[in-house]
Scaffold this motif. Structure first.
Motif, PDB file in Angstrom:
ATOM      1  N   SER A 171       0.837  -1.194   0.000  1.00 29.15           N
ATOM      2  CA  SER A 171       0.000   0.000   0.000  1.00 29.15           C
ATOM      3  C   SER A 171       0.875   1.249   0.000  1.00 29.15           C
ATOM      4  CB  SER A 171      -0.911   0.015   1.231  1.00 29.15           C
ATOM      5  OG  SER A 171      -0.133   0.130   2.408  1.00 29.15           O
ATOM      6  N   TRP A 172       0.335   2.346  -0.498  1.00 28.71           N
ATOM      7  CA  TRP A 172       1.101   3.586  -0.500  1.00 28.71           C
ATOM      8  C   TRP A 172       0.347   4.730   0.184  1.00 28.71           C
ATOM      9  CZ3 TRP A 172      -1.278   7.646  -2.924  1.00 28.71           C
ATOM     10  CH2 TRP A 172      -2.257   7.350  -3.882  1.00 28.71           C
ATOM     11  N   ASP A 173      -0.869   4.468   0.649  1.00 27.15           N
ATOM     12  CA  ASP A 173      -1.652   5.536   1.259  1.00 27.15           C
ATOM     13  C   ASP A 173      -1.092   5.984   2.608  1.00 27.15           C
ATOM     14  OD1 ASP A 173      -2.293   3.120   2.425  1.00 27.15           O
ATOM     15  OD2 ASP A 173      -4.428   3.545   2.610  1.00 27.15           O
ATOM     16  N   ASP A 174      -0.194   5.182   3.192  1.00 32.49           N
ATOM     17  CA  ASP A 174       0.421   5.539   4.475  1.00 32.49           C
ATOM     18  C   ASP A 174       1.875   5.980   4.315  1.00 32.49           C
ATOM     19  OD1 ASP A 174       1.198   3.029   3.644  1.00 32.49           O
ATOM     20  OD2 ASP A 174       1.214   2.142   5.646  1.00 32.49           O
ATOM     21  N   GLU A 222       4.946   8.614   3.444  1.00 34.52           N
ATOM     22  CA  GLU A 222       5.369  10.009   3.327  1.00 34.52           C
ATOM     23  C   GLU A 222       6.026  10.170   1.962  1.00 34.52           C
ATOM     24  OE1 GLU A 222       6.137  14.009   4.789  1.00 34.52           O
ATOM     25  OE2 GLU A 222       4.780  12.388   5.369  1.00 34.52           O
ATOM     26  N   ASN A 259       9.084   8.556   9.858  1.00 35.47           N
ATOM     27  CA  ASN A 259       7.988   7.828   9.213  1.00 35.47           C
ATOM     28  C   ASN A 259       8.390   6.382   8.936  1.00 35.47           C
ATOM     29  OD1 ASN A 259       5.849  10.067   8.363  1.00 35.47           O
ATOM     30  ND2 ASN A 259       7.888  10.906   7.994  1.00 35.47           N
ATOM     31  N   LYS A 316       7.230   4.539   6.586  1.00 35.84           N
ATOM     32  CA  LYS A 316       7.285   4.266   5.150  1.00 35.84           C
ATOM     33  C   LYS A 316       7.446   5.588   4.404  1.00 35.84           C
ATOM     34  CE  LYS A 316       4.327   1.291   3.537  1.00 35.84           C
ATOM     35  NZ  LYS A 316       3.014   0.728   3.083  1.00 35.84           N
ATOM     36  N   GLU A 356       7.946   8.950  15.464  1.00 38.79           N
ATOM     37  CA  GLU A 356       7.031   9.960  14.951  1.00 38.79           C
ATOM     38  C   GLU A 356       6.972  11.149  15.903  1.00 38.79           C
ATOM     39  OE1 GLU A 356       3.248   8.366  13.973  1.00 38.79           O
ATOM     40  OE2 GLU A 356       4.065   6.652  12.886  1.00 38.79           O
TER      41      GLU A 356
END
Length: 404
Positions: A116-119, A121, A139, A141, A210
């Protein structure tokens, strides 16, 4: 009115074009783009122009016949993802511009990794000085474009220098082409290999710490210090809150001293750029050390007289002045000539500088000047008691353009 199709062609393989993009290219008799992009779509009956320079594209479009011609400007990836489309937006007057989306390198690469890439940075190190090191440290990812001197191996060398050599890295090169290759390894391993500069990376850091991006007022003892003056934590925090830097801002720090404000500004504007102007050689060296300590790649140290150096710099969105060397009014004139709406915060400890600033803005009634006098006292242990020691009071002056 001339129709101009701005077409995202995806990673490059024609098979990945959307049907709408294919139709737009087919209907256009003039094609403009990079030579690599044009190769798959050129036909004898089409006029082909190999360029990605905005001025040249605008000139070609201005000479097209609205009654007979349709133009397609081919851009790599998606029109909304670090694209040439953004650069030429608004620069093609009297045209009906139609945007056709494409598959971005991020979407394609994530699919190849089954990830997935929605999470993630998102950072671009292709022609930009964004803060990849801080992004990876904070981050789990991170996706990054690479390019020019910022090749995957060079970026991973910098990660290793900042204790991030164990971060997991996927490097994608020549995506969608027959020679496509994906390499996996730690940042330490990748730093010893060779890759084309125009590659992409997905970086995974399970140990990321974070931190809220909007926090300002870092503790003084986090910085490398010397006898060079430094804006102290409490005053720095008030000054940053008045300046209100945005994540993409272009920022000047004039009279940067140790670089404490420059560092904070670079962290608050990770997609922007900060220039630290300082004439003291000892301070210039110190700013460089603090830059390396915090890994802020979007900070550039500019040695020498600020009055001379700011003239050739891009227009700033906001400016912090910690010291002006007696040239304050002249510098403000230059800054406002570049951007009349620039946000300015000036710190001063002398009443002479206070008077100078107040008089300047009396003569510039388009700006509202706010003056705050900050008094700070810090506790010091004296036996079983706490003794409060006063710091120098500081005038924090904020100038904003009045609403029209």
């Amino acid at each position: 009115m001339l129709q101009v199709n701005i077409v995202g062609i995806g990673p490059g393989n024609p098979e990945l074009l959307t049907a709408a993009a294919q139709k737009a290219i087919a209907q256009s008799n003039i094609l403009i783009g990079d030579q690599r992009m044009l190769a798959a779509f050129a036909a004898d009956e089409k006029k082909i122009y190999s360029t990605i320079k905005t001025a040249e594209i605008a000139e070609i479009v201005s000479k097209a016949d609205p009654q007979q011609d349709t133009v397609a400007v081919l851009v790599s990836g998606d029109v909304g993802f670090f694209s040439l489309a953004k650069t030429i937006s608004g620069k093609l007057p009297d045209c009906n511009c139609v945007y056709h989306c494409g598959i971005s390198s991020l979407v394609y690469f994530a699919a190849k990794l089954q990830m997935s890439w929605d999470d993630a940075e998102i950072v671009s190190m292709h022609g930009r000085k964004q803060n990849l090191i801080a992004a990876v440290a904070r981050n789990k990812k991170v996706f990054s474009l690479t390019g020019g001197e910022n090749s995957p191996q060079v970026l991973c060398q910098k990660l290793c220098e900042h204790g991030l050599g164990g971060v997991e890295v996927y490097v994608g090169e020549k995506l969608s082409y027959p020679a496509e290759k994906i390499t996996f390894g730690t940042a330490e391993k990748i730093s010893k290999l060779q890759f084309p500069s125009l590659s992409v990376m997905m970086l995974l850091n399970p140990a990321a710490q974070e931190t809220p991006a909007a926090v300002h007022g870092l503790a003084d003892d986090l910085f490398i210090r010397s006898k060079v003056p430094m804006t102290k934590q409490e005053v720095r925090s008030v000054s940053m809150s008045k300046l209100k830097p945005r994540s993409t801002d272009l920022i000047y720090d004039i009279g940067a001293g140790t670089g404490s404000c420059s560092i904070e500004l670079a962290l608050l504007a990770p997609q922007g750029q900060v220039w630290a102007f300082e004439h003291n050689p000892a301070a210039v060296e110190l700013i460089g050390k603090n830059k390396e300590l915090f890994g802020v790649q979007n900070l550039e140290v500019v040695p020498g007289e600020a009055l001379e150096n700011i003239q050739s710099m891009p227009a700033p969105d906001c400016v912090f002045v910690g010291g002006s060397g007696g040239d304050l009014c002249q510098m403000l004139d230059i800054i406002y000539a570049k951007n009349p709406r620039c946000r300015v915060v000036i710190n001063a400890i002398t009443v002479e500088t206070l008077a100078e600033v107040a008089n300047y803005y009396k003569e510039h009634q388009d700006y509202a000047l706010e003056i705050v006098n900050v008094f700070v006292a810090r506790g010091k242990k004296l036996g079983s008691y706490n003794l409060m020691l006063a710091q120098n009071p500081v005038y924090v002056m904020t100038a904003l353009k009045k609403e029209d």
